[in-house]
Design a protein around this motif. Structure first.
Motif, PDB file in Angstrom:
ATOM      1  N   THR A   1       0.978  -1.367  -0.144  1.00 10.04           N
ATOM      2  CA  THR A   1       0.124  -0.002   0.063  1.00 10.04           C
ATOM      3  C   THR A   1       1.083   1.138  -0.079  1.00 10.04           C
ATOM      4  OG1 THR A   1      -1.646  -1.142   1.163  1.00 10.04           O
ATOM      5  CG2 THR A   1      -1.831   1.136   1.275  1.00 10.04           C
ATOM      6  N   ILE A   2       1.958   1.215   0.871  1.00  6.64           N
ATOM      7  CA  ILE A   2       2.736   2.347   0.930  1.00  6.64           C
ATOM      8  C   ILE A   2       3.320   2.663  -0.248  1.00  6.64           C
ATOM      9  CG2 ILE A   2       4.850   3.042   2.126  1.00  6.64           C
ATOM     10  CD1 ILE A   2       3.840   1.759   4.699  1.00  6.64           C
ATOM     11  N   GLN A   3       3.726   1.427  -0.984  1.00  8.57           N
ATOM     12  CA  GLN A   3       4.533   1.800  -2.354  1.00  8.57           C
ATOM     13  C   GLN A   3       3.739   2.242  -3.482  1.00  8.57           C
ATOM     14  OE1 GLN A   3       6.054  -2.233  -3.905  1.00  8.57           O
ATOM     15  NE2 GLN A   3       6.455  -1.188  -5.916  1.00  8.57           N
ATOM     16  N   ILE A   4       2.423   1.941  -3.359  1.00  9.30           N
ATOM     17  CA  ILE A   4       1.721   2.581  -4.401  1.00  9.30           C
ATOM     18  C   ILE A   4       1.356   4.063  -4.186  1.00  9.30           C
ATOM     19  CG2 ILE A   4      -0.883   2.357  -5.051  1.00  9.30           C
ATOM     20  CD1 ILE A   4      -0.891  -0.560  -4.441  1.00  9.30           C
TER      21      ILE A   4
ATOM     22  N   ARG B   1       1.204   8.560   6.957  1.00  7.37           N
ATOM     23  CA  ARG B   1       0.095   7.909   7.970  1.00  7.37           C
ATOM     24  C   ARG B   1       0.424   6.465   8.333  1.00  7.37           C
ATOM     25  NH1 ARG B   1      -5.451   7.733   5.722  1.00  7.37           N
ATOM     26  NH2 ARG B   1      -5.696   6.592   7.535  1.00  7.37           N
ATOM     27  N   ARG B   2       1.129   5.469   7.445  1.00  3.67           N
ATOM     28  CA  ARG B   2       1.265   4.332   7.648  1.00  3.67           C
ATOM     29  C   ARG B   2       2.743   3.828   7.894  1.00  3.67           C
ATOM     30  NH1 ARG B   2      -2.842   5.470   4.059  1.00  3.67           N
ATOM     31  NH2 ARG B   2      -4.468   3.895   3.906  1.00  3.67           N
ATOM     32  N   ILE B   3       3.601   4.685   7.712  1.00  2.00           N
ATOM     33  CA  ILE B   3       4.983   4.330   7.652  1.00  2.00           C
ATOM     34  C   ILE B   3       5.705   3.876   8.758  1.00  2.00           C
ATOM     35  CG2 ILE B   3       6.031   6.508   8.076  1.00  2.00           C
ATOM     36  CD1 ILE B   3       7.315   4.329   4.967  1.00  2.00           C
ATOM     37  N   GLU B   4       5.256   4.695   9.998  1.00  2.00           N
ATOM     38  CA  GLU B   4       5.993   4.249  11.198  1.00  2.00           C
ATOM     39  C   GLU B   4       5.384   2.698  11.549  1.00  2.00           C
ATOM     40  OE1 GLU B   4       7.125   7.810  14.067  1.00  2.00           O
ATOM     41  OE2 GLU B   4       4.944   7.941  13.396  1.00  2.00           O
ATOM     42  N   LYS B   5       4.422   2.543  11.350  1.00  2.00           N
ATOM     43  CA  LYS B   5       3.746   1.250  11.659  1.00  2.00           C
ATOM     44  C   LYS B   5       4.403   0.193  10.889  1.00  2.00           C
ATOM     45  CE  LYS B   5      -0.648   1.037  12.518  1.00  2.00           C
ATOM     46  NZ  LYS B   5      -2.095   1.061  12.158  1.00  2.00           N
ATOM     47  N   ALA B   6       4.528   0.325   9.813  1.00  2.00           N
ATOM     48  CA  ALA B   6       5.133  -0.431   8.778  1.00  2.00           C
ATOM     49  C   ALA B   6       6.750  -0.831   9.176  1.00  2.00           C
ATOM     50  CB  ALA B   6       5.082  -0.127   7.310  1.00  2.00           C
ATOM     51  N   ILE B   7       7.377   0.237   9.556  1.00  2.00           N
ATOM     52  CA  ILE B   7       8.697   0.035   9.718  1.00  2.00           C
ATOM     53  C   ILE B   7       8.759  -0.730  11.314  1.00  2.00           C
ATOM     54  CG2 ILE B   7      10.710   1.527  10.970  1.00  2.00           C
ATOM     55  CD1 ILE B   7      10.172   3.828   9.028  1.00  2.00           C
TER      56      ILE B   7
ATOM     57  N   PRO C   1       2.044  18.215   8.832  1.00  2.00           N
ATOM     58  CA  PRO C   1       1.947  18.116  10.214  1.00  2.00           C
ATOM     59  C   PRO C   1       2.504  16.593  10.761  1.00  2.00           C
ATOM     60  CG  PRO C   1       0.007  19.088   9.553  1.00  2.00           C
ATOM     61  CD  PRO C   1       0.777  18.681   8.507  1.00  2.00           C
ATOM     62  N   ILE C   2       2.241  15.493   9.831  1.00  2.00           N
ATOM     63  CA  ILE C   2       2.559  14.353  10.108  1.00  2.00           C
ATOM     64  C   ILE C   2       4.306  14.037   9.792  1.00  2.00           C
ATOM     65  CG2 ILE C   2       2.283  11.822   9.377  1.00  2.00           C
ATOM     66  CD1 ILE C   2      -0.344  12.541   8.320  1.00  2.00           C
ATOM     67  N   ALA C   3       4.641  14.707   8.896  1.00  2.00           N
ATOM     68  CA  ALA C   3       6.054  14.692   8.537  1.00  2.00           C
ATOM     69  C   ALA C   3       6.900  15.495   9.899  1.00  2.00           C
ATOM     70  CB  ALA C   3       6.438  15.246   7.200  1.00  2.00           C
TER      71      ALA C   3
END
Length: 487
Positions: A71-74, A86-92, A328-330
């Motif tokens: 999903t993140i790649q897309i 929104r998803r990156i920290e959970k995936a890491i 804000p997320i960044a």
């Protein structure tokens, strides 16, 4: 995009029939394909999100990581940084727990790209560096090369974003960018020839390297890389990679000096626009409509120029709105510091740099002392007959430019009385527009500023500077600003 190549047969079938003969038919297919691709793209994202929720409920971390990374790649390839972050920290965290270094390194690529596009250059550099370090844990050689080429490409783009684009060859940041892109290209060359993705990775690196060389005014060298990219990418079913390739082929055609250069450039730009519409990548659509607006204006196609200009402004607004949403997320994401071994390496490099600087300082004072002794000073070597204008005169001229004062050049000639005559002695066919551009360069106005005050596009100003360089017969390694300043 993942699975998008399956849906591209709609476009290929119409294109094979000849788009020049059946333009309306092609655009109907473009519209249908665009709608079809968007629908399936969103379905794929929804499917991945559903898989992630299901895997999370079953505590299947492996499947959860696979689905959320897809999903993140897309979203990353779409330029949707809000949904990436929104998803990156959970995936890491999932990748770290499973010690899945391949996906972990790839995730730092996507994180770095988002930081880069949002203007967080330090965070972007840290992300790419961490991704590079993590890639050393990947044992499959082809996977290692693919990860490294992505991180090198990301670092290269930092130099583009963090320095003002002055459109001059051999600028230090351009050389650094080219250096990292050459590293990425070298990694792509090392991918096994039998690897199914080699043509894509090598073709895209050649395309990016060629486009940057063209932007730095190395047209011949850049054109060779674009030719290689075209040979590798043309036969791929996924045509995303051809969008920017056609755009830069248009720039090459425009600067070819041939009688039909504008027509050829327009052809390539239209090819790029068709593909940009299908794949719906806002950044690519913005670049090509901006280029089309500039070219249409030059070709006196007033209606088209206005339409493309309006579309370009709308796309830019949409991109900026999306980026504001992600900011804000960044800001809230902290990138971990580099590990101890990397810090030690940096310390050693700092010590080495200090030694080099010390040697340079000693050498400089030696040369300076010798010059004083022989009565050769910088001012004597570069002596000029011009009297330097007062600071208030320069400030007045800059204000007149900002105010679009039509008497600017009249006042400029009073402040720099010999400037015009010296230029006309070099080429007496310089136009008033050429002389006015030289005046802007003499006042050290950068490309962005000239475009802003003259209400032109950046690409249009770059093209004017290129033509001026040819009229003045300046070699490509001569800095235009330094040369003008010496007049």
């Amino acid at each position: 995009m993942i699975l998008l190549s399956i849906f591209f047969s709609l476009f290929n079938s119409a294109y094979g029939q000849g788009y020049k003969k059946n333009t309306d038919s092609l655009y109907n297919v473009v519209y249908s394909a665009e709608k079809f691709l968007k629908t399936n793209e969103q379905n794929l994202i929804k499917m991945c999100d559903d898989l992630y929720i299901e895997a999370d409920d079953k505590h299947d971390d492996k499947e959860a990581l696979r689905s959320i990374t897809t999903t993140i790649q897309i979203y990353s390839e779409l330029g949707d940084h809000y949904n990436v972050l929104r998803r990156i920290e959970k995936a890491i965290n999932l990748a770290q727990e499973q010690k899945d270094y391949y996906r972990l390194s790839a995730l730092y690529t996507y994180l770095g790209r988002s930081f880069l596009n949002l203007g967080f250059h330090n965070k972007a550099r840290k992300s790419f560096n961490i991704g590079l370090e993590l890639s050393s844990n990947v044992r499959t050689k082809d996977s290692l090369h693919i990860l490294k080429l992505q991180h090198y490409s990301g670092i290269a783009m930092i130099f583009e974003h963090s320095n003002p684009p002055i459109g001059e060859p051999r600028a230090p940041y351009k050389d650094s960018m080219i250096n990292y892109l050459q590293k990425a290209y070298a990694e792509a060359k090392m991918i096994n020839p039998g690897h199914p993705g080699r043509a894509r990775w090598l073709g895209t690196r050649a395309k990016i390297l060629g486009s940057v060389l063209i932007s730095a005014l190395y047209y011949d060298e850049g054109g060779k890389y674009l030719k290689e990219a075209e040979n590798l990418l043309t036969n791929l079913s996924d045509k995303r990679f051809m969008i920017s390739l056609y755009r830069f082929k248009g720039i090459l055609a425009y600067n070819s000096g041939l009688t039909d250069s504008n027509r050829k450039a327009l052809h390539f730009y239209n090819e790029s626009l068709c593909l940009a519409k299908i794949y719906d990548i806002p950044a690519e659509s913005y670049y090509i409509t901006d280029a089309l607006a500039s070219l249409s204006s030059e070709m006196k196609m007033i209606v088209d120029a206005r339409l493309f200009s309006d579309t370009s402004k709308k796309l830019k607004y949409e991109i900026e709105e999306s980026e504001r949403k992600a900011m804000p997320i960044a800001q809230g994401i902290n990138v971990p510091t580099q590990n101890k071994s990397e810090s030690v390496t940096i310390l050693y490099l700092a010590i080495l740099l200090l030694i080099v600087l010390s040697g340079f300082t000693i050498y400089y004072f030696y040369i300076f002392k010798r010059r004083v002794k022989n009565n050769i000073t910088y001012n004597q070597v570069y002596e000029t007959t011009d009297v330097k204008p007062e600071k208030r005169d320069i400030e007045q001229l800059l204000q007149m430019i900002k105010d679009s004062d039509r008497s600017f050049y009249v006042v400029f000639k009073q402040v720099f009385p010999d400037f015009q005559n010296k230029l006309l002695n070099i080429n007496n066919e310089l136009s008033v527009s050429d002389l006015e551009l030289c005046a802007y360069l003499k006042l050290n106005l950068q490309t962005k500023e000239i475009a802003l005050y003259r209400k032109n596009t950046i690409s249009s100003v770059d093209n004017r500077k290129y033509r001026l360089r040819k009229k003045l017969n300046l070699p490509s390694d001569t800095n235009l600003y330094v040369w003008i300043d010496s007049i």
